[in-house]
Design an enzyme around this catalytic site. Structure first.
Site, mmCIF file in Angstrom:
data_model
loop_
_atom_site.group_PDB
_atom_site.id
_atom_site.type_symbol
_atom_site.label_atom_id
_atom_site.label_comp_id
_atom_site.label_asym_id
_atom_site.label_seq_id
_atom_site.Cartn_x
_atom_site.Cartn_y
_atom_site.Cartn_z
ATOM 1 N N LEU A 448 14.252 -3.330 1.930
ATOM 2 C CA LEU A 448 13.967 -3.651 3.328
ATOM 3 C C LEU A 448 13.455 -5.069 3.491
ATOM 4 O O LEU A 448 13.621 -5.679 4.542
ATOM 5 C CB LEU A 448 12.928 -2.672 3.893
ATOM 6 C CG LEU A 448 13.340 -1.202 3.974
ATOM 7 C CD1 LEU A 448 12.165 -0.348 4.398
ATOM 8 C CD2 LEU A 448 14.494 -1.034 4.940
ATOM 9 N N GLY A 449 12.795 -5.580 2.468
ATOM 10 C CA GLY A 449 12.257 -6.921 2.592
ATOM 11 C C GLY A 449 11.425 -7.301 1.393
ATOM 12 O O GLY A 449 11.260 -6.538 0.446
ATOM 13 N N GLY A 451 7.727 -9.428 0.374
ATOM 14 C CA GLY A 451 6.500 -10.081 0.793
ATOM 15 C C GLY A 451 5.724 -10.561 -0.406
ATOM 16 O O GLY A 451 6.164 -10.439 -1.557
ATOM 17 N N GLY A 454 5.104 -7.937 -3.019
ATOM 18 C CA GLY A 454 6.248 -7.383 -3.720
ATOM 19 C C GLY A 454 7.262 -6.826 -2.740
ATOM 20 O O GLY A 454 7.108 -6.950 -1.519
ATOM 21 N N VAL A 456 9.752 -4.095 -0.566
ATOM 22 C CA VAL A 456 9.673 -2.813 0.143
ATOM 23 C C VAL A 456 11.075 -2.216 0.173
ATOM 24 O O VAL A 456 12.044 -2.904 0.494
ATOM 25 C CB VAL A 456 9.134 -2.984 1.575
ATOM 26 C CG1 VAL A 456 9.132 -1.649 2.307
ATOM 27 C CG2 VAL A 456 7.733 -3.559 1.550
ATOM 28 N N ASP A 567 -7.577 -7.226 9.312
ATOM 29 C CA ASP A 567 -6.323 -7.992 9.262
ATOM 30 C C ASP A 567 -5.344 -7.480 10.314
ATOM 31 O O ASP A 567 -4.170 -7.222 10.024
ATOM 32 C CB ASP A 567 -5.700 -7.909 7.875
ATOM 33 C CG ASP A 567 -4.645 -8.999 7.665
ATOM 34 O OD1 ASP A 567 -4.705 -10.016 8.368
ATOM 35 O OD2 ASP A 567 -3.783 -8.824 6.793
#
Length: 759
Positions: A448-449, A451, A454, A456, A567
């Site tokens: 999925l992506g 970051g 790490g 996903v 956050d």
């Protein structure tokens, strides 16, 4: 004379009227006391009102529920053993004093009460001359009759809607033409007909005919065979004997066609089983835990107790055999087993060893020797890793928080952390092999992506549930401390606006979190994308704002512990299939008692642009820190622009400063995202901006609480508090160069969300 003759009824007319009245009355009474309901007839939920089959084999009547005599269900009972074989309204009980089963003149068969109606059958168009009758097979049928009394067609029958009992003539299978499946579903408990945890279906491999695939029972008239699926998981034959025992299919048991569970608790052994006991259990309240959820049946309690290492016995909590009471650790010591007292299920630990051949012992000896060697080598490896970790720990900055330092020392290896998590939290532990299978070996097609923490991946569990798999890379700045922190915090939370953590996996140096899958990814993916932001009209945006506020309200006020997220930003707001927001990423969240209000730290973590001034400058954080972040997020949702990207060469303002300037000039509506095309509520926009400016005030004490913010957003009354100049007004420069989003501590930029926008 003519007038008097009209007022004086003829004797024949009187007799005709009387016979007509008598016929209608007799027919109605006869219908409700025989096996037939004719158009206009009703079966009332009053004592003694029954509809019985011609031979009296089965009767239909309203019976009250176990725990509330004011509620009733419509049952078909087998007269011989007084056992309900069918329930018309198992998912919705009706009022006892007003409920009736009625067949109207249009062919509609329904249950009516003062709370509404339950339609059993409604034809596409009115049907004349239909009757409902209870047959001696136990089938309640609605059929259309020919004027001569012969049947034309069956419009509806109870056999098409089985509950927990299979009678001869009923089917288990599927109708390929209509798509209807015939299956049995157990009661929640022996007192509640609500659908329970067990179902019986036929996995067909052959076709019975071109339209159907099914099996059915056959038996003699003298001794009817009836299968019933009990709430405990037993499939019994009413005439005696078990057909199948799903209640024994747990743990390591593989008898009778059972399969072992994929994920077994490390604390259970082969041969462990629950046995029904009766007596007086230890009543030490400190060693008991209650589950008040009335949708849990006895097998749910068994599954929870089996997977909870501290649980040694269980029983139901309520008289209707729902809810759970768990006995923990040594709470059953001193229990008196007797012929009287309470019934409960006790875990009996024992090993069933079959007679072993002599050659097994040498193999065992060799295996033990190999195991000792492996353990020795493993200990050496762990010792070297620990020594290396201690050397690295000495080089870390001295400002790390005491609580994180303590957590790091006690969690120096993943093995110890896994043991702690299993003992303290009721989270599902996934096997690494099952995660590999769900993500197709972490294939690029499932990614999925990416970051800072790490990649996903999207995964599909064997249950066909879609999940998001967050795999922390070995070089990730989110270490064991933050990994444990997220598990500790989120396992205690449950709210519709918080993302649900399904479980975790620790494999060697891999740390993996498994979440519910959010098909619309994170808020920033849509909000800041000019090709997709049109999907968020004003109503959806305002709904998202309210949802985030409700999630924060739960964290700050209504959860068992006060949670400060630290956050809150657009990339940490996930959107489900209906664009409902869910707050995610609790890796740096802090948990306090409800009496605590603030804390301070020398380790500043978070995302620049969303951090409150007292936190960024002094390390002081509180619930008002989250309030500040929420204010920034409000402006981003209204404007469709990022806080750290809104500036021009002429005006070095961030989004907060730009909003303040528009407020002073009375031009707040210019802040609204142009993609909305003036389709928005001016009052709601003004209310959001007003509340947002109060949130971003410089002093924490001047900011409203999240409960006050919810009130500002939902109430229509005029806001009277005047906002002051916000804390961060202009865009910061460092050594003459403009700064971009700056990250502190472990957190990363907006790409680091659970569902990342792009790879």
């Amino acid at each position: 004379m003519a007038f008097r003759e009209q007022r004086k009824p003829h004797v024949l007319q009187l007799l005709t009227c009387f016979l007509f009245w008598w016929w209608n009355t007799c027919v109605h009474v006869e219908a409700t006391s025989s096996n037939i309901l004719k158009p206009g007839d009703t079966l009332n939920a009053t004592e003694g009102a029954k509809l019985c089959s011609e031979k009296g084999t089965y009767c239909m009547y309203f019976g009250t529920t176990y725990d509330d005599e004011n509620l009733a269900n419509l049952y078909i009972y087998a007269q011989k053993d007084d056992w309900a074989v069918w329930t018309a309204n198992r998912e919705q009980s009706v009022d006892t004093n007003s409920a009736v089963l009625a067949l109207n003149h249009s062919g509609v068969l329904k249950i009516e009460s003062q709370h509404g109606e339950i339609i059993l059958h409604s034809p596409p168009q009115p049907v004349n001359n239909s009757v409902a009758m209870l047959l001696d097979t136990g089938n309640f049928v609605l059929q259309q009759l020919h004027p001569n009394g012969s049947g034309i067609a069956v419009l509806w029958e109870s056999f098409d809607f089985p509950t927990d009992t299979l009678l001869p003539g009923m089917k288990l299978g599927v109708n390929h033409k209509t798509g209807r499946k015939w299956s049995l579903v157990s009661w929640l408990s022996k007192h509640l007909p609500t659908p329970g945890p067990f179902s019986l279906e036929w996995e067909h491999k052959t076709i019975s005919n071109e339209n159907e695939a099914y099996i059915t029972l056959r038996s003699s008239d003298e001794d009817l065979t009836k299968w019933t699926l009990l709430s405990t998981g037993q499939l019994i034959n009413r005439n005696g004997g078990d057909v199948a025992r799903a209640d024994l299919c747990y743990g390591y048991n593989t008898g009778g066609g059972c399969q072992t569970w994929e994920d077994l608790p490390y604390c259970r052994s082969s041969g462990d089983a629950f046995e029904l006991k009766q007596g007086y259990a230890n009543l030490d309240l400190d060693l008991k835990r209650h589950e008040e959820n009335s949708s849990y049946g006895i097998n749910d309690c068994q599954a929870i107790c089996w997977s909870t290492c501290s649980c040694v016995a269980f029983t139901h909590l309520y008289d209707n055999e729902t809810g759970c009471t768990f006995f923990l650790w040594n709470s059953t010591k001193g229990t008196n087993i007797a012929s009287e007292g309470d019934k409960f299920y006790m875990l009996v630990k024992r090993n069933h060893h079959k007679k072993q051949n002599k050659w097994i012992w040498p193999i065992v000896a060799i295996g033990v020797t190999i195991l000792v060697i492996c353990i020795f080598l493993l200990c050496c490896r762990v010792s070297r890793k620990r020594k290396h970790a201690l050397e690295e720990l000495k080089t870390k900055r001295m400002g790390i928080e005491n609580e994180d330092l303590e957590a790091s020392s006690t969690s120096s290896c993943a093995e110890k952390l896994e043991v702690v998590l299993k003992e303290e939290h009721d989270l599902k532990v996934f096997k690494y092999a099952s995660i590999m299978e769900a993500t197709n070996d972490f294939s690029s097609e499932n990614k999925l992506g990416q970051g800072g923490f790490g990649p996903v991946y999207k995964g599909i569990l064997p249950t066909m549930q879609e999940v998001a798999v967050k795999k922390l890379s070995k070089s990730s700045r989110q270490g064991l401390v933050e990994f444990k922190n997220e598990l500790t915090v989120i396992s205690k939370l449950q709210h519709t606006n918080l993302v649900q953590l399904l479980g975790y996996c620790i494999h060697e140096e891999e740390r993996i979190l498994i979440y519910e899958y959010m098909p619309n990814k994170s808020l920033d993916c849509i909000l800041f994308d000019c090709t997709q932001n049109h999907l968020l009209d004003w109503n959806k945006r305002f709904s998202i704002i309210e949802g985030i506020a409700q999630g924060l309200l739960y964290l700050h006020k209504y959860s068992r512990h006060r949670i400060i997220h630290r956050d809150l930003k657009a990339s940490n707001i996930l959107l489900d299939e209906n664009m409902n927001p869910k707050i995610s990423d609790f890796g740096i969240a802090k948990m306090f008692t409800q009496q605590d209000s603030e804390s301070n730290t020398t380790r500043i973590v978070g995302t620049y642009g969303y951090m409150s001034p007292e936190y960024a400058m002094e390390g002081v954080f509180s619930t008002k820190s989250d309030v500040y972040s929420f204010g920034v997020l409000l402006f981003e949702i209204v404007s469709g622009k990022r806080n750290n990207s809104f500036y021009t060469e002429e005006r070095q303002l961030n989004l907060v400063g730009h909003t303040w300037e528009l407020w002073k000039e009375g031009e707040v509506l210019k802040l609204v995202d142009s993609s909305l095309n003036d389709s928005f509520s001016e009052d709601e926009v003004l209310r959001c901006v007003h509340a947002g400016l109060l949130c971003v005030e410089e002093k924490a004490d001047d900011r409203p609480s999240i409960s006050n913010i919810v009130s500002m957003l939902t109430n229509k009354s005029k806001l009277t508090t005047v906002p002051k100049k916000p804390a961060y007004y202009v865009r910061t420069k460092v050594l003459g160069e403009e700064t971009s989003t700056k990250e502190f501590g472990l957190d990363s930029s907006h790409e680091n969300s659970l569902n990342v926008c792009s790879i």
